[in-house]
Motif scaffolding. Structure first.
Motif, PDB file in Angstrom:
ATOM      1  N   LEU A  74       0.832  -1.209   0.000  1.00 40.69           N
ATOM      2  CA  LEU A  74       0.000   0.000   0.000  1.00 40.69           C
ATOM      3  C   LEU A  74       0.862   1.252   0.000  1.00 40.69           C
ATOM      4  N   SER A  75       1.965   1.220   0.748  1.00 42.72           N
ATOM      5  CA  SER A  75       2.838   2.394   0.817  1.00 42.72           C
ATOM      6  C   SER A  75       3.470   2.707  -0.532  1.00 42.72           C
ATOM      7  N   GLU A  76       3.521   1.711  -1.413  1.00 42.15           N
ATOM      8  CA  GLU A  76       4.077   1.888  -2.752  1.00 42.15           C
ATOM      9  C   GLU A  76       2.976   2.062  -3.795  1.00 42.15           C
ATOM     10  N   GLY A  77       1.714   2.180  -3.318  1.00 43.15           N
ATOM     11  CA  GLY A  77       0.595   2.373  -4.228  1.00 43.15           C
ATOM     12  C   GLY A  77       0.196   1.120  -4.975  1.00 43.15           C
ATOM     13  N   ARG A  78       0.619  -0.045  -4.470  1.00 39.55           N
ATOM     14  CA  ARG A  78       0.314  -1.315  -5.124  1.00 39.55           C
ATOM     15  C   ARG A  78      -0.822  -2.042  -4.398  1.00 39.55           C
ATOM     16  N   THR A  79      -1.463  -2.957  -5.084  1.00 36.34           N
ATOM     17  CA  THR A  79      -2.491  -3.794  -4.479  1.00 36.34           C
ATOM     18  C   THR A  79      -1.840  -4.763  -3.498  1.00 36.34           C
ATOM     19  N   ALA A  80      -2.373  -4.814  -2.290  1.00 32.81           N
ATOM     20  CA  ALA A  80      -1.865  -5.753  -1.280  1.00 32.81           C
ATOM     21  C   ALA A  80      -2.516  -7.117  -1.488  1.00 32.81           C
ATOM     22  N   ARG A  81      -1.765  -8.169  -1.160  1.00 31.24           N
ATOM     23  CA  ARG A  81      -2.286  -9.536  -1.219  1.00 31.24           C
ATOM     24  C   ARG A  81      -1.895 -10.249   0.062  1.00 31.24           C
ATOM     25  N   TYR A  82      -2.900 -10.713   0.788  1.00 28.18           N
ATOM     26  CA  TYR A  82      -2.642 -11.419   2.039  1.00 28.18           C
ATOM     27  C   TYR A  82      -3.452 -12.710   2.055  1.00 28.18           C
ATOM     28  N   HIS A  83      -3.036 -13.626   2.919  1.00 28.53           N
ATOM     29  CA  HIS A  83      -3.680 -14.935   3.003  1.00 28.53           C
ATOM     30  C   HIS A  83      -4.471 -15.006   4.314  1.00 28.53           C
ATOM     31  N   PRO A  84      -5.797 -14.894   4.264  1.00 23.14           N
ATOM     32  CA  PRO A  84      -6.594 -14.905   5.497  1.00 23.14           C
ATOM     33  C   PRO A  84      -6.573 -16.268   6.174  1.00 23.14           C
ATOM     34  N   TYR A  85      -6.559 -16.223   7.484  1.00 22.20           N
ATOM     35  CA  TYR A  85      -6.523 -17.444   8.295  1.00 22.20           C
ATOM     36  C   TYR A  85      -7.932 -17.973   8.495  1.00 22.20           C
ATOM     37  N   ASP A  86      -8.098 -19.270   8.308  1.00 21.38           N
ATOM     38  CA  ASP A  86      -9.380 -19.935   8.554  1.00 21.38           C
ATOM     39  C   ASP A  86      -9.339 -20.523   9.963  1.00 21.38           C
ATOM     40  N   TRP A  87     -10.137 -19.948  10.862  1.00 18.38           N
ATOM     41  CA  TRP A  87     -10.084 -20.341  12.271  1.00 18.38           C
ATOM     42  C   TRP A  87     -10.715 -21.715  12.510  1.00 18.38           C
ATOM     43  N   ASN A  88     -11.489 -22.194  11.568  1.00 19.14           N
ATOM     44  CA  ASN A  88     -12.055 -23.536  11.684  1.00 19.14           C
ATOM     45  C   ASN A  88     -11.094 -24.594  11.153  1.00 19.14           C
ATOM     46  N   LEU A  89     -10.497 -24.324   9.992  1.00 22.46           N
ATOM     47  CA  LEU A  89      -9.547 -25.279   9.407  1.00 22.46           C
ATOM     48  C   LEU A  89      -8.148 -25.150   9.997  1.00 22.46           C
ATOM     49  N   ARG A  90      -7.902 -24.053  10.736  1.00 24.81           N
ATOM     50  CA  ARG A  90      -6.591 -23.798  11.336  1.00 24.81           C
ATOM     51  C   ARG A  90      -5.502 -23.754  10.263  1.00 24.81           C
ATOM     52  N   ALA A  91      -5.771 -23.031   9.198  1.00 25.20           N
ATOM     53  CA  ALA A  91      -4.815 -22.914   8.102  1.00 25.20           C
ATOM     54  C   ALA A  91      -5.056 -21.604   7.360  1.00 25.20           C
ATOM     55  N   PHE A  92      -3.999 -21.083   6.734  1.00 25.94           N
ATOM     56  CA  PHE A  92      -4.136 -19.884   5.912  1.00 25.94           C
ATOM     57  C   PHE A  92      -4.673 -20.278   4.544  1.00 25.94           C
ATOM     58  N   GLY A  93      -5.602 -19.472   4.032  1.00 24.87           N
ATOM     59  CA  GLY A  93      -6.286 -19.795   2.794  1.00 24.87           C
ATOM     60  C   GLY A  93      -5.727 -19.072   1.585  1.00 24.87           C
ATOM     61  N   PRO A  94      -6.482 -19.097   0.482  1.00 26.91           N
ATOM     62  CA  PRO A  94      -6.052 -18.428  -0.756  1.00 26.91           C
ATOM     63  C   PRO A  94      -5.911 -16.922  -0.555  1.00 26.91           C
ATOM     64  N   ALA A  95      -5.100 -16.324  -1.406  1.00 30.49           N
ATOM     65  CA  ALA A  95      -4.814 -14.888  -1.302  1.00 30.49           C
ATOM     66  C   ALA A  95      -6.070 -14.059  -1.531  1.00 30.49           C
ATOM     67  N   ARG A  96      -6.128 -12.957  -0.808  1.00 28.77           N
ATOM     68  CA  ARG A  96      -7.196 -11.973  -0.951  1.00 28.77           C
ATOM     69  C   ARG A  96      -6.529 -10.635  -1.239  1.00 28.77           C
ATOM     70  N   THR A  97      -7.147  -9.804  -2.059  1.00 29.59           N
ATOM     71  CA  THR A  97      -6.530  -8.532  -2.432  1.00 29.59           C
ATOM     72  C   THR A  97      -7.110  -7.372  -1.627  1.00 29.59           C
ATOM     73  N   LEU A  98      -6.309  -6.331  -1.505  1.00 29.20           N
ATOM     74  CA  LEU A  98      -6.710  -5.107  -0.816  1.00 29.20           C
ATOM     75  C   LEU A  98      -6.164  -3.947  -1.635  1.00 29.20           C
ATOM     76  N   GLU A  99      -7.070  -3.168  -2.202  1.00 24.73           N
ATOM     77  CA  GLU A  99      -6.660  -2.085  -3.096  1.00 24.73           C
ATOM     78  C   GLU A  99      -6.198  -0.851  -2.305  1.00 24.73           C
ATOM     79  N   PRO A 100      -5.271  -0.068  -2.878  1.00 23.84           N
ATOM     80  CA  PRO A 100      -4.823   1.169  -2.224  1.00 23.84           C
ATOM     81  C   PRO A 100      -5.853   2.276  -2.384  1.00 23.84           C
ATOM     82  N   ALA A 101      -6.982   2.132  -1.706  1.00 22.51           N
ATOM     83  CA  ALA A 101      -8.072   3.103  -1.766  1.00 22.51           C
ATOM     84  C   ALA A 101      -7.685   4.370  -0.998  1.00 22.51           C
ATOM     85  N   PRO A 102      -8.419   5.467  -1.199  1.00 31.53           N
ATOM     86  CA  PRO A 102      -8.115   6.698  -0.455  1.00 31.53           C
ATOM     87  C   PRO A 102      -8.116   6.507   1.054  1.00 31.53           C
TER      88      PRO A 102
END
Length: 210
Positions: free
Chosen positions: A78-106
């Motif tokens: 985000l600090s570089e104006g790029r789309t962030a990609r993180y892997h959300p944790y599934d609290w039921n499966l106890r594992a990190f899942g597929p990547a999710r994006t976060l846009e550099p919105a205002p």
């Protein structure tokens, strides 16, 4: 309720960017204090501003040791104006899942216990603190999650108490947010003097200016 949220949203939009082109706004407080609800309502008032829930970066093994993931996967892009990609944790499966994006919105909202930690504060445009005590917050959280999560809550309260003892957020909050019967009261934080770009608020019956 809409009026005070619209006023808050307008004040947040007026802030200078804090993380590249993004105004990164943290919503911190004790577990069960109402952070997720506030972040969701602010997101709506901000025309759908993205919300990052820190529960997606934490895990059973790392309740508060998620700083590296947050910086690498979210803050740096985000600090570089790029789309962030993180892997959300599934609290039921106890594992990190597929990547999710976060846009550099205002405005991007970061919601969760520890969102105002010292490593993140230099990147924040504002730090909001939900003004509800730990015991009341935890009781609300326990009621919400039910008896099946009682053991988890027992461990969580110990971990949260330790975290805030070592890395408190409230003393550095710009705004204390107090839930009212309808809407919220927006109060100046512990070390802040009301000034330009502050959220207009009311303390009891008296206006605390802008």
């Amino acid at each position: 309720m809409t009026e005070d949220l619209d006023r808050a949203a307008a004040a947040l939009r007026r802030l200078p960017p804090s993380c590249g082109p993004v105004r990164l706004v943290a919503v911190d407080g004790h577990a069960g204090s109402g952070k997720s609800t506030l972040a969701g309502r602010l997101s709506e008032a901000l025309d759908g501003a993205p919300v990052l829930h820190l529960d997606d970066l934490a895990s059973h093994a790392e309740l508060f040791e998620w700083t590296g993931r947050l910086l690498e996967q979210v803050v740096v892009p985000l600090s570089e104006g790029r789309t962030a990609r993180y892997h959300p944790y599934d609290w039921n499966l106890r594992a990190f899942g597929p990547a999710r994006t976060l846009e550099p919105a205002p405005v991007v909202l970061v919601e969760g216990v520890g969102a105002g930690r010292r490593v993140l504060r230099p990147f924040l445009a504002r730090l909001l603190w939900m003004e509800r005590g730990p015991e009341e917050s935890w009781e609300r959280g326990r009621r919400r999650d039910g008896p099946a999560q009682a053991a988890f809550w027992d461990g969580w309260t110990v971990a949260e108490t330790r975290h805030f003892a070592e890395d408190p957020s409230r003393p550095f909050a710009d705004i204390l947010v107090r839930e009212r019967g309808e809407g919220y009261a927006w109060l100046p934080g512990p070390s802040v003097t009301a000034g330009p770009n502050q959220i207009i608020t009311h303390r009891d019956e008296s206006p605390a200016a802008n």
